[in-house]
Motif scaffolding. Structure first.
Motif, PDB file in Angstrom:
ATOM      1  N   HIS A  59      34.601  37.061  45.518  1.00  0.00           N
ATOM      2  CA  HIS A  59      35.728  36.543  44.718  1.00  0.00           C
ATOM      3  C   HIS A  59      35.322  35.874  43.414  1.00  0.00           C
ATOM      4  CE1 HIS A  59      38.461  36.372  48.570  1.00  0.00           C
ATOM      5  NE2 HIS A  59      38.118  37.588  48.214  1.00  0.00           N
ATOM      6  N   HIS A  61      33.590  36.670  39.516  1.00  0.00           N
ATOM      7  CA  HIS A  61      33.112  37.689  38.578  1.00  0.00           C
ATOM      8  C   HIS A  61      31.588  37.621  38.443  1.00  0.00           C
ATOM      9  CE1 HIS A  61      36.993  38.990  37.087  1.00  0.00           C
ATOM     10  NE2 HIS A  61      37.368  37.739  36.911  1.00  0.00           N
ATOM     11  N   MET A  80      40.759  43.814  33.590  1.00  0.00           N
ATOM     12  CA  MET A  80      42.019  43.310  34.132  1.00  0.00           C
ATOM     13  C   MET A  80      43.143  43.338  33.095  1.00  0.00           C
ATOM     14  SD  MET A  80      39.700  40.631  35.926  1.00  0.00           S
ATOM     15  CE  MET A  80      38.508  41.318  34.811  1.00  0.00           C
ATOM     16  N   THR A  81      44.347  43.568  33.582  1.00  0.00           N
ATOM     17  CA  THR A  81      45.510  43.675  32.690  1.00  0.00           C
ATOM     18  C   THR A  81      46.704  42.905  33.240  1.00  0.00           C
ATOM     19  OG1 THR A  81      46.102  45.773  33.768  1.00  0.00           O
ATOM     20  CG2 THR A  81      44.821  45.920  31.744  1.00  0.00           C
ATOM     21  N   GLY A  82      46.440  41.707  33.754  1.00  0.00           N
ATOM     22  CA  GLY A  82      47.537  40.896  34.291  1.00  0.00           C
ATOM     23  C   GLY A  82      48.227  40.101  33.207  1.00  0.00           C
ATOM     24  N   GLY A  83      48.976  39.102  33.628  1.00  0.00           N
ATOM     25  CA  GLY A  83      49.645  38.200  32.710  1.00  0.00           C
ATOM     26  C   GLY A  83      50.934  38.767  32.152  1.00  0.00           C
TER      27      GLY A  83
ATOM     28  N   GLU B  62      40.513  32.685  41.280  1.00  0.00           N
ATOM     29  CA  GLU B  62      40.234  32.775  39.845  1.00  0.00           C
ATOM     30  C   GLU B  62      41.227  31.915  39.048  1.00  0.00           C
ATOM     31  OE1 GLU B  62      37.571  34.105  38.716  1.00  0.00           O
ATOM     32  OE2 GLU B  62      37.984  34.071  36.578  1.00  0.00           O
ATOM     33  N   LEU B 118      44.328  34.171  32.080  1.00  0.00           N
ATOM     34  CA  LEU B 118      44.997  34.986  33.103  1.00  0.00           C
ATOM     35  C   LEU B 118      44.959  36.464  32.738  1.00  0.00           C
ATOM     36  CD1 LEU B 118      48.251  33.043  34.057  1.00  0.00           C
ATOM     37  CD2 LEU B 118      46.470  33.847  35.596  1.00  0.00           C
ATOM     38  N   ARG B 121      40.912  37.585  32.875  1.00  0.00           N
ATOM     39  CA  ARG B 121      40.001  37.233  33.965  1.00  0.00           C
ATOM     40  C   ARG B 121      40.629  37.267  35.359  1.00  0.00           C
ATOM     41  NH1 ARG B 121      34.651  36.896  33.026  1.00  0.00           N
ATOM     42  NH2 ARG B 121      34.429  35.114  34.424  1.00  0.00           N
ATOM     43  N   ALA B 122      41.954  37.118  35.435  1.00  0.00           N
ATOM     44  CA  ALA B 122      42.576  37.128  36.767  1.00  0.00           C
ATOM     45  C   ALA B 122      42.712  38.587  37.223  1.00  0.00           C
ATOM     46  CB  ALA B 122      43.938  36.450  36.726  1.00  0.00           C
ATOM     47  N   PHE B 124      44.320  41.296  38.176  1.00  0.00           N
ATOM     48  CA  PHE B 124      45.604  42.000  38.257  1.00  0.00           C
ATOM     49  C   PHE B 124      45.498  43.255  37.392  1.00  0.00           C
ATOM     50  CE2 PHE B 124      46.746  37.645  39.113  1.00  0.00           C
ATOM     51  CZ  PHE B 124      47.774  37.716  40.033  1.00  0.00           C
TER      52      PHE B 124
END
Lengths: 83, 159
Positions: A59, A61, A80-83, B62, B118, B121-122, B124
């Motif tokens: 968990h 990086h 990553m492509t969240g937010g 994270e 976010l 680095r998070a 998703f």
């Protein structure tokens, strides 16, 4: 150790996770990607552009140089492509 | 101060979450809420829906690490981060960041800091439904640059 795959890495490998036994000569995350790429067509496809694939150990990086000896769970995924 | 961090498929109400942080308190002088919303377009093509995949366990960990870092950098009196997963349609809420502090700069800056981290680095990943088919959203250099600017020492950033 347990491997987990997400997003298009998961789609290409064709599974969400698996338990594997890694040969002794595989010492780092980068070496693990090299080894996985040789485990069949789907792995070769998933890991063909290793520079873009990110990894996490337990968990957190990590970079390709990270040692895998003490890892319980290693995950591979695209940026990553969240937010 | 105990931060609230939630991953959920259901919707959230930004006003209710902000009110929870300030209820019964008189030391908070500033609350910033940021809501990220699913758009109907991206990079020149239409988007009819998207599905957010996440890495359970790591996503919470994270986000918690970034909240801890925000609390080291700014004197925060309250933090709430909610990130949804699953399928969303244009107009639906995706992510909420609420920060509370005595003064506005800490609240504004920490909310922006948390969102920048976010996004890059998070763990998703967005999978879009487009007119021509489906596809994974590609990470943007602009988002990396936005997160990168926080790596400068705080002292320099303020000058």
């Amino acid at each position: 150790m347990r491997l987990k795959y997400f997003a298009w890495v998961r789609e290409r490998v064709g599974k969400t996770d698996e338990e594997i036994v890694v040969p002794d000569h595989v010492g780092t995350v980068g070496e693990l990607m090299d080894w996985l790429a040789g485990q069949g067509e789907e792995y070769a496809h998933a890991f063909e552009n290793r520079k873009v694939i990110r990894a996490a150990i337990d968990h957190v990086h990590v970079k390709p140089e990270a040692a895998i000896a003490d890892a319980r769970e290693i995950a591979f995924f695209p940026p990553m492509t969240g937010g | 101060m105990t931060p609230t961090i939630r991953l959920q498929s259901e919707d959230f109400d930004a006003a209710i979450e902000a009110a929870k942080l300030t209820r019964g308190r008189t030391d908070i002088g500033a609350v910033v809420t940021f809501t990220g919303i699913c758009r109907d377009h991206e990079a020149g093509h239409g988007v009819s829906a998207m599905t957010l995949e996440h890495y359970p366990g790591m996503a919470e960990a994270e986000i918690a690490r970034h909240v801890d870092e925000a609390r080291r950098r700014w004197p925060l009196l309250g933090v709430t981060v909610i990130h949804r997963f699953g399928r969303m349609q244009p107009g639906d809420n995706i992510v909420l960041v609420v920060t509370a502090a005595a003064h506005r700069h800490a609240a504004f800056e920490s909310a922006e800091f948390l969102m920048d981290y976010l996004k890059t680095r998070a763990p998703f990943w967005k999978h879009e439904e487009r007119p021509g088919g489906m596809g994974w959203v590609e990470a943007k250099d602009a988002d990396d640059a936005a997160a990168g600017r926080w790596q400068r020492p705080r002292k320099d950033a303020a000058e």
